[in-house]
Design a protein around this motif. Sequence first.
Motif, PDB file in Angstrom:
ATOM      1  N   LEU A  97       0.871  -1.169   0.000  1.00 41.21           N
ATOM      2  CA  LEU A  97       0.000   0.000   0.000  1.00 41.21           C
ATOM      3  C   LEU A  97       0.908   1.218   0.000  1.00 41.21           C
ATOM      4  O   LEU A  97       2.073   1.131   0.390  1.00 41.21           O
ATOM      5  CB  LEU A  97      -0.862   0.002   1.267  1.00 41.21           C
ATOM      6  CG  LEU A  97      -1.866  -1.137   1.423  1.00 41.21           C
ATOM      7  CD1 LEU A  97      -2.390  -1.191   2.846  1.00 41.21           C
ATOM      8  CD2 LEU A  97      -3.027  -0.961   0.443  1.00 41.21           C
ATOM      9  N   ILE A 144       7.608  -8.390   9.384  1.00 37.55           N
ATOM     10  CA  ILE A 144       8.398  -7.530  10.272  1.00 37.55           C
ATOM     11  C   ILE A 144       9.788  -7.319   9.685  1.00 37.55           C
ATOM     12  O   ILE A 144      10.393  -8.245   9.144  1.00 37.55           O
ATOM     13  CB  ILE A 144       8.523  -8.177  11.681  1.00 37.55           C
ATOM     14  CG1 ILE A 144       7.173  -8.167  12.403  1.00 37.55           C
ATOM     15  CG2 ILE A 144       9.587  -7.475  12.533  1.00 37.55           C
ATOM     16  CD1 ILE A 144       7.196  -8.790  13.792  1.00 37.55           C
ATOM     17  N   GLY A 198      15.140  -2.382  17.486  1.00 39.60           N
ATOM     18  CA  GLY A 198      13.715  -2.144  17.241  1.00 39.60           C
ATOM     19  C   GLY A 198      13.232  -2.820  15.971  1.00 39.60           C
ATOM     20  O   GLY A 198      14.018  -3.320  15.174  1.00 39.60           O
TER      21      GLY A 198
HETATM   22  O1  4AD Z   1      11.144  -3.391   6.576  1.00 39.72           O
HETATM   23  P1  4AD Z   1      10.730  -1.965   6.758  1.00 39.72           P
HETATM   24  O2  4AD Z   1      11.001  -1.021   5.645  1.00 39.72           O
HETATM   25  O3  4AD Z   1      11.430  -1.492   8.112  1.00 39.72           O
HETATM   26  C1  4AD Z   1      11.360  -0.238   8.624  1.00 39.72           C
HETATM   27  O4  4AD Z   1      10.694   0.671   8.210  1.00 39.72           O
HETATM   28  C2  4AD Z   1      12.120  -0.098   9.919  1.00 39.72           C
HETATM   29  N1  4AD Z   1      12.558   1.294  10.033  1.00 39.72           N
HETATM   30  C3  4AD Z   1      11.226  -0.509  11.048  1.00 39.72           C
HETATM   31  C4  4AD Z   1      11.870  -0.360  12.390  1.00 39.72           C
HETATM   32  O5  4AD Z   1      12.882  -0.991  12.647  1.00 39.72           O
HETATM   33  N2  4AD Z   1      11.295   0.461  13.236  1.00 39.72           N
HETATM   34  O6  4AD Z   1       9.169  -1.924   7.069  1.00 39.72           O
HETATM   35  C5  4AD Z   1       8.638  -2.631   8.155  1.00 39.72           C
HETATM   36  C6  4AD Z   1       7.420  -3.431   7.746  1.00 39.72           C
HETATM   37  C7  4AD Z   1       7.682  -4.469   6.662  1.00 39.72           C
HETATM   38  O7  4AD Z   1       8.213  -5.653   7.203  1.00 39.72           O
HETATM   39  C8  4AD Z   1       6.297  -4.678   6.089  1.00 39.72           C
HETATM   40  O8  4AD Z   1       5.544  -5.565   6.887  1.00 39.72           O
HETATM   41  C9  4AD Z   1       5.680  -3.307   6.220  1.00 39.72           C
HETATM   42  O9  4AD Z   1       6.445  -2.579   7.158  1.00 39.72           O
HETATM   43  N3  4AD Z   1       5.669  -2.590   4.946  1.00 39.72           N
HETATM   44  C10 4AD Z   1       4.578  -2.383   4.189  1.00 39.72           C
HETATM   45  N4  4AD Z   1       3.296  -2.762   4.354  1.00 39.72           N
HETATM   46  C11 4AD Z   1       2.417  -2.385   3.411  1.00 39.72           C
HETATM   47  N5  4AD Z   1       2.733  -1.656   2.299  1.00 39.72           N
HETATM   48  C12 4AD Z   1       4.011  -1.270   2.099  1.00 39.72           C
HETATM   49  N6  4AD Z   1       4.308  -0.536   1.017  1.00 39.72           N
HETATM   50  C13 4AD Z   1       5.000  -1.628   3.068  1.00 39.72           C
HETATM   51  N7  4AD Z   1       6.321  -1.396   3.186  1.00 39.72           N
HETATM   52  C14 4AD Z   1       6.711  -1.981   4.332  1.00 39.72           C
END
Ligand code: 4AD
Length: 429
Positions: free
Chosen positions: A214, A354, A396
């Motif tokens: 999304l 995650i 985190g």
């Molecule tokens: O793996 P991501 O990019 O990690 C982070 O943003 C870290 N900064 C988080 C942290 O350590 N605080 O995104 C985390 C999760 C992904 O594993 C996925 O489940 C979800 O966010 N996600 C999405 N869900 C829906 N639509 C998208 N475009 C998404 N992009 C990431």
Amino acid sequence: MISIQEALDKREGKVKLHGWVYRERKSKQIVFIVLRDSSNIVQCIVKKDIVSEAEWNIAEKILIESAVEIEGEIKEDSRAPTGFEVNVKKLNLISMAEPFPINKDQSTEFLADNRHLWLRSRKMTAIMKVRSTIFGAIHGFFRGKGFYEYQSPMFQSIQCEGGSTLFKLNYFGSEVFLAQTWQLYAEPAIFALEKIYTLAPSFRAEKSKTSRHLTEYWHAEMEVAWEGFLELQDYAEDLIKFVFKKVLEVNKEELKILERDVSKLEPVIKKPFVRMTYTEALDILKKKNKMDVKWGKDLRTVEEDELVKNYDVPLIVTCYPKEVKAFYMKENPDNPKTVLGFDLLAPEGYGEIIGASEREVDLEKLKSKLEAEGEDLENYGFYLDTRKYGSVQHAGFGMGVERLISWICGLDNIKDAIAFPRTPLRYKP
Ligand code: 4AD
Ligand code: MG
């Protein structure tokens, strides 16, 4: 006035209900109305010789989604959709609906254009109830473990997860970005609160049209001081088990409506998650799935999907190559080519739920990684300060809530996990 569910639980006697006409069928002497409220549906029978002439006139003309009040007697009837039937004594029209645009077999495009009305469907209602349970459970989990709820800004001045998915905005003449994550604004707060979490929207200008992305999604994120990579994996596993337990407790009926095979959800609660390194994952992919991935390449969706087919529980894949992961992930002291980060992959092909890591605390390493990505260190001043004044180990993760909802509900597309989905092509209604 009681809810339809309360009336069903009562099983017999007088009831007073209100709701919307979910279905209607008319004959000369009888009108069948299936009444819907937020709790359930029940069949109501309006008989010409029982109600007044005025009431009969209403019943004869009633259209789907009209709002009504009903008084009558409920009794068991195995032929009725939820096993009971209300013999209507009084019918009060609250508002007559215009002909409802949604009827059977409409295209997904049409349903998306009429999303505001489609929310009333049993499917969307069930999903939204599960979603509500999940949000409550996430709050419950973190609060139960002594975390503070903390909020970061949505307008941000630096990127965290790569420039290609940033939404850029003109902020009174300056360029700012919509939050991709709370992370860089959460790390400064662990020095005050130590254990924090949030449930907030994140924004990704993801151009790819997939069933998992999304542009606006809800992000459950946590950050914790003094703890590291292993504790982080436990938090992730415990959180998911906690949420699953709650949903299976509270939402049996909804999962039934969604025709979710609950036996697929049970191992997630009962069995430990499988933990393996990226390098081990490549090995398994080669041996079990006949897929060759060169060490150093990120796992693509096809490879993740093949890998998880070997398991009925989530996979925690750890220690990816440094090059494919974000700048803030801590270098693995045992193998500096890799980082202390993990992805948690859901079974059944629901993908990465995650993304997590222990954070790099070495100021020089952070700086050189940011520079290598072409970032201007000056912009990151506030973030780099976190490593200058009492820096401690911390870690985190972020969990995509709609991905979790899709998985639990067994949805084909992430769009149904949220009331008004936002994708590159869809921003209306
Ligand atoms: O793996 P991501 O990019 O990690 C982070 O943003 C870290 N900064 C988080 C942290 O350590 N605080 O995104 C985390 C999760 C992904 O594993 C996925 O489940 C979800 O966010 N996600 C999405 N869900 C829906 N639509 C998208 N475009 C998404 N992009 C990431
Ligand atoms: Mg990720």
